[in-house]
Design a protein around this motif. Structure first.
Motif, PDB file in Angstrom:
ATOM      1  N   GLU A 146       0.830  -1.201   0.000  1.00 27.56           N
ATOM      2  CA  GLU A 146       0.000   0.000   0.000  1.00 27.56           C
ATOM      3  C   GLU A 146       0.870   1.259   0.000  1.00 27.56           C
ATOM      4  O   GLU A 146       0.584   2.234  -0.707  1.00 27.56           O
ATOM      5  CB  GLU A 146      -0.913  -0.018   1.236  1.00 27.56           C
ATOM      6  N   ILE A 147       1.971   1.233   0.740  1.00 26.26           N
ATOM      7  CA  ILE A 147       2.906   2.364   0.760  1.00 26.26           C
ATOM      8  C   ILE A 147       3.596   2.504  -0.593  1.00 26.26           C
ATOM      9  O   ILE A 147       3.721   3.596  -1.136  1.00 26.26           O
ATOM     10  CB  ILE A 147       3.946   2.167   1.888  1.00 26.26           C
ATOM     11  N   VAL A 148       4.028   1.373  -1.136  1.00 32.27           N
ATOM     12  CA  VAL A 148       4.727   1.377  -2.427  1.00 32.27           C
ATOM     13  C   VAL A 148       3.817   1.914  -3.528  1.00 32.27           C
ATOM     14  O   VAL A 148       4.236   2.744  -4.348  1.00 32.27           O
ATOM     15  CB  VAL A 148       5.217  -0.037  -2.779  1.00 32.27           C
ATOM     16  N   THR A 149       2.573   1.467  -3.556  1.00 30.64           N
ATOM     17  CA  THR A 149       1.622   1.903  -4.587  1.00 30.64           C
ATOM     18  C   THR A 149       1.388   3.405  -4.525  1.00 30.64           C
ATOM     19  O   THR A 149       1.361   4.086  -5.562  1.00 30.64           O
ATOM     20  CB  THR A 149       0.285   1.154  -4.444  1.00 30.64           C
ATOM     21  N   ARG A 150       1.227   3.933  -3.322  1.00 28.62           N
ATOM     22  CA  ARG A 150       1.039   5.380  -3.173  1.00 28.62           C
ATOM     23  C   ARG A 150       2.252   6.151  -3.674  1.00 28.62           C
ATOM     24  O   ARG A 150       2.126   7.180  -4.347  1.00 28.62           O
ATOM     25  CB  ARG A 150       0.760   5.711  -1.708  1.00 28.62           C
ATOM     26  N   ALA A 151       3.448   5.646  -3.351  1.00 26.65           N
ATOM     27  CA  ALA A 151       4.677   6.307  -3.805  1.00 26.65           C
ATOM     28  C   ALA A 151       4.825   6.217  -5.320  1.00 26.65           C
ATOM     29  O   ALA A 151       5.244   7.185  -5.971  1.00 26.65           O
ATOM     30  CB  ALA A 151       5.883   5.685  -3.107  1.00 26.65           C
ATOM     31  N   GLN A 152       4.473   5.080  -5.895  1.00 27.61           N
ATOM     32  CA  GLN A 152       4.549   4.924  -7.356  1.00 27.61           C
ATOM     33  C   GLN A 152       3.637   5.918  -8.065  1.00 27.61           C
ATOM     34  O   GLN A 152       4.023   6.532  -9.068  1.00 27.61           O
ATOM     35  CB  GLN A 152       4.178   3.495  -7.742  1.00 27.61           C
ATOM     36  N   ARG A 153       2.425   6.072  -7.539  1.00 28.27           N
ATOM     37  CA  ARG A 153       1.480   7.014  -8.147  1.00 28.27           C
ATOM     38  C   ARG A 153       1.972   8.446  -8.029  1.00 28.27           C
ATOM     39  O   ARG A 153       1.884   9.233  -8.980  1.00 28.27           O
ATOM     40  CB  ARG A 153       0.111   6.859  -7.487  1.00 28.27           C
ATOM     41  N   ALA A 154       2.488   8.793  -6.859  1.00 30.69           N
ATOM     42  CA  ALA A 154       2.986  10.145  -6.647  1.00 30.69           C
ATOM     43  C   ALA A 154       4.180  10.443  -7.555  1.00 30.69           C
ATOM     44  O   ALA A 154       4.287  11.526  -8.134  1.00 30.69           O
ATOM     45  CB  ALA A 154       3.374  10.341  -5.181  1.00 30.69           C
ATOM     46  N   PHE A 155       5.071   9.453  -7.686  1.00 25.10           N
ATOM     47  CA  PHE A 155       6.235   9.647  -8.546  1.00 25.10           C
ATOM     48  C   PHE A 155       5.822   9.771 -10.009  1.00 25.10           C
ATOM     49  O   PHE A 155       6.367  10.608 -10.748  1.00 25.10           O
ATOM     50  CB  PHE A 155       7.226   8.495  -8.399  1.00 25.10           C
ATOM     51  N   ALA A 156       4.866   8.951 -10.437  1.00 26.41           N
ATOM     52  CA  ALA A 156       4.394   9.011 -11.829  1.00 26.41           C
ATOM     53  C   ALA A 156       3.839  10.397 -12.152  1.00 26.41           C
ATOM     54  O   ALA A 156       4.078  10.930 -13.246  1.00 26.41           O
ATOM     55  CB  ALA A 156       3.336   7.941 -12.068  1.00 26.41           C
ATOM     56  N   GLN A 157       3.118  10.985 -11.221  1.00 23.07           N
ATOM     57  CA  GLN A 157       2.582  12.333 -11.425  1.00 23.07           C
ATOM     58  C   GLN A 157       3.703  13.359 -11.488  1.00 23.07           C
ATOM     59  O   GLN A 157       3.681  14.276 -12.311  1.00 23.07           O
ATOM     60  CB  GLN A 157       1.606  12.681 -10.302  1.00 23.07           C
ATOM     61  N   LEU A 158       4.694  13.188 -10.629  1.00 25.24           N
ATOM     62  CA  LEU A 158       5.847  14.097 -10.609  1.00 25.24           C
ATOM     63  C   LEU A 158       6.624  13.999 -11.918  1.00 25.24           C
ATOM     64  O   LEU A 158       7.045  15.017 -12.482  1.00 25.24           O
ATOM     65  CB  LEU A 158       6.740  13.734  -9.424  1.00 25.24           C
ATOM     66  N   LYS A 159       6.783  12.786 -12.414  1.00 22.52           N
ATOM     67  CA  LYS A 159       7.509  12.554 -13.669  1.00 22.52           C
ATOM     68  C   LYS A 159       6.738  13.143 -14.849  1.00 22.52           C
ATOM     69  O   LYS A 159       7.325  13.808 -15.721  1.00 22.52           O
ATOM     70  CB  LYS A 159       7.699  11.050 -13.863  1.00 22.52           C
ATOM     71  N   ALA A 160       5.446  12.897 -14.880  1.00 32.93           N
ATOM     72  CA  ALA A 160       4.616  13.381 -15.991  1.00 32.93           C
ATOM     73  C   ALA A 160       4.572  14.897 -16.044  1.00 32.93           C
ATOM     74  O   ALA A 160       4.452  15.486 -17.131  1.00 32.93           O
ATOM     75  CB  ALA A 160       3.196  12.822 -15.856  1.00 32.93           C
ATOM     76  N   SER A 161       4.699  15.535 -14.915  1.00 39.87           N
ATOM     77  CA  SER A 161       4.666  17.005 -14.869  1.00 39.87           C
ATOM     78  C   SER A 161       5.975  17.628 -15.364  1.00 39.87           C
ATOM     79  O   SER A 161       6.048  18.842 -15.570  1.00 39.87           O
ATOM     80  CB  SER A 161       4.392  17.482 -13.440  1.00 39.87           C
ATOM     81  N   GLY A 162       7.015  16.815 -15.527  1.00 42.40           N
ATOM     82  CA  GLY A 162       8.321  17.312 -15.941  1.00 42.40           C
ATOM     83  C   GLY A 162       9.206  17.739 -14.781  1.00 42.40           C
ATOM     84  O   GLY A 162      10.346  18.148 -14.978  1.00 42.40           O
ATOM     85  N   GLU A 163       8.695  17.604 -13.557  1.00 39.57           N
ATOM     86  CA  GLU A 163       9.423  18.075 -12.383  1.00 39.57           C
ATOM     87  C   GLU A 163      10.671  17.237 -12.107  1.00 39.57           C
ATOM     88  O   GLU A 163      11.705  17.786 -11.700  1.00 39.57           O
ATOM     89  CB  GLU A 163       8.499  18.067 -11.157  1.00 39.57           C
ATOM     90  N   VAL A 164      10.610  15.936 -12.340  1.00 39.45           N
ATOM     91  CA  VAL A 164      11.777  15.081 -12.102  1.00 39.45           C
ATOM     92  C   VAL A 164      12.933  15.504 -12.999  1.00 39.45           C
ATOM     93  O   VAL A 164      14.071  15.690 -12.538  1.00 39.45           O
ATOM     94  CB  VAL A 164      11.438  13.594 -12.316  1.00 39.45           C
ATOM     95  N   ASP A 165      12.668  15.676 -14.288  1.00 43.21           N
ATOM     96  CA  ASP A 165      13.719  16.089 -15.219  1.00 43.21           C
ATOM     97  C   ASP A 165      14.224  17.492 -14.894  1.00 43.21           C
ATOM     98  O   ASP A 165      15.428  17.770 -15.006  1.00 43.21           O
ATOM     99  CB  ASP A 165      13.195  16.056 -16.660  1.00 43.21           C
ATOM    100  N   ARG A 166      13.327  18.377 -14.476  1.00 43.50           N
ATOM    101  CA  ARG A 166      13.729  19.742 -14.150  1.00 43.50           C
ATOM    102  C   ARG A 166      14.677  19.741 -12.954  1.00 43.50           C
ATOM    103  O   ARG A 166      15.707  20.424 -12.966  1.00 43.50           O
ATOM    104  CB  ARG A 166      12.504  20.604 -13.836  1.00 43.50           C
ATOM    105  N   ILE A 167      14.353  18.967 -11.926  1.00 41.82           N
ATOM    106  CA  ILE A 167      15.203  18.894 -10.739  1.00 41.82           C
ATOM    107  C   ILE A 167      16.566  18.302 -11.088  1.00 41.82           C
ATOM    108  O   ILE A 167      17.615  18.788 -10.642  1.00 41.82           O
ATOM    109  CB  ILE A 167      14.516  18.056  -9.634  1.00 41.82           C
ATOM    110  N   MET A 168      16.566  17.248 -11.919  1.00 41.51           N
ATOM    111  CA  MET A 168      17.818  16.569 -12.250  1.00 41.51           C
ATOM    112  C   MET A 168      18.739  17.416 -13.122  1.00 41.51           C
ATOM    113  O   MET A 168      19.955  17.231 -13.107  1.00 41.51           O
ATOM    114  CB  MET A 168      17.531  15.234 -12.947  1.00 41.51           C
ATOM    115  N   THR A 169      18.184  18.338 -13.890  1.00 43.88           N
ATOM    116  CA  THR A 169      19.023  19.146 -14.775  1.00 43.88           C
ATOM    117  C   THR A 169      19.524  20.422 -14.106  1.00 43.88           C
ATOM    118  O   THR A 169      20.364  21.125 -14.686  1.00 43.88           O
ATOM    119  CB  THR A 169      18.251  19.545 -16.056  1.00 43.88           C
ATOM    120  N   GLN A 170      19.056  20.704 -12.905  1.00 38.73           N
ATOM    121  CA  GLN A 170      19.575  21.858 -12.195  1.00 38.73           C
ATOM    122  C   GLN A 170      21.002  21.582 -11.731  1.00 38.73           C
ATOM    123  O   GLN A 170      21.356  20.462 -11.379  1.00 38.73           O
ATOM    124  CB  GLN A 170      18.711  22.176 -10.971  1.00 38.73           C
ATOM    125  N   GLU A 171      21.814  22.608 -11.702  1.00 37.47           N
ATOM    126  CA  GLU A 171      23.192  22.441 -11.285  1.00 37.47           C
ATOM    127  C   GLU A 171      23.286  22.244  -9.790  1.00 37.47           C
ATOM    128  O   GLU A 171      22.430  22.699  -9.048  1.00 37.47           O
ATOM    129  CB  GLU A 171      24.033  23.661 -11.689  1.00 37.47           C
TER     130      GLU A 171
END
Length: 244
Positions: free
Chosen positions: A218-243
């Protein structure tokens, strides 16, 4: 009286069950481009992504700790309620963790010190004649061992591994370019003092966050959903490309 005893027992079991699912999550990581100490605080793009993922999953009870890689890996392998990053997702590890999502992908390259002449690698077989520094339990160690490499010098963490290259204790290091730049910066040496001699294109880094197997689904599923939303929004790539 017997009914009340049964009722109390059921309530106790329920409370134990709820407590076990509500235990704090321990987020473990190593000193790397994804997480590092700055003025005594653990920061970095990986920590920000983990924070945003857990908060998005409605998980507020967690702590993030920096360990040598081998220790972080062992905790995630054997303890419940542990999230780990950065963890390369490989076929051998597929059934060993509960995967949350990919935060980064990069190509590993073999580096030498530019000043060291006589080191030439035209193919992977050529590299077997040289001493190569690796971090214990890292996928690069596993990959090279599987390929028949025997001259591996094992370190506890990336910084010790990099220092061995600078001290001429090893001849080559396998690293993505961004890690090589970070290690150079931390060691206060110019990145141009390194020279890429070969690219391990067949072994890309697929860097993930993951949970230990004994973490509740149940914890893993919630985290997977939250991460998928973060990834789809472009936020993951934006954070990773910051210096850094």
């Amino acid at each position: 009286m017997h009914y009340r005893l049964m009722l109390c027992s059921c309530m106790l079991l329920t409370l134990i069950s709820v407590k076990s699912h509500a235990e704090a999550i321990e987020v473990v990581t190593e000193d790397s481009l994804y997480a590092y100490l700055r003025e005594g605080e653990l920061v970095g793009p990986g920590t920000r992504i983990a924070d945003e993922t857990l908060k998005g999953a409605g998980i507020s009870d967690y702590r993030m700790l920096l360990y040598p890689w081998a220790r972080a890996y062992e905790k995630a392998l054997h303890e419940p309620n542990v999230m780990i990053f950065p963890l390369d997702r490989t076929p051998a590890r597929e059934q060993m963790f509960k995967w949350v999502g990919e935060i980064h992908r990069a190509t590993t390259k073999l580096y030498k010190l530019r000043e060291r002449d006589g080191i030439a690698v035209d193919n992977l077989e050529d590299a077997k004649q040289y001493s190569i520094g690796v971090v214990r339990n890292d996928t690069k160690q596993v990959y090279l061992q599987q390929k028949g490499f025997t001259r591996l010098v094992i370190s506890a963490d990336n910084h010790d591994n990099f220092q061995k290259l600078l001290n001429h204790q090893v001849q080559l290091l396998p690293m993505p370019e961004n890690t090589a730049r970070l290690m150079s910066k931390d060691a206060q040496v110019d990145f141009t003092s390194l020279e890429e001699v070969f690219s391990l294109d067949e072994q890309p880094h697929r860097v993930h966050m993951a949970f230990s197997l004994s973490t509740p689904d149940e914890i893993v599923t919630r985290a997977q959903r939250a991460f998928a939303q973060l990834k789809a929004s472009g936020e993951v790539d934006r954070i990773m490309t910051q210096e850094r």
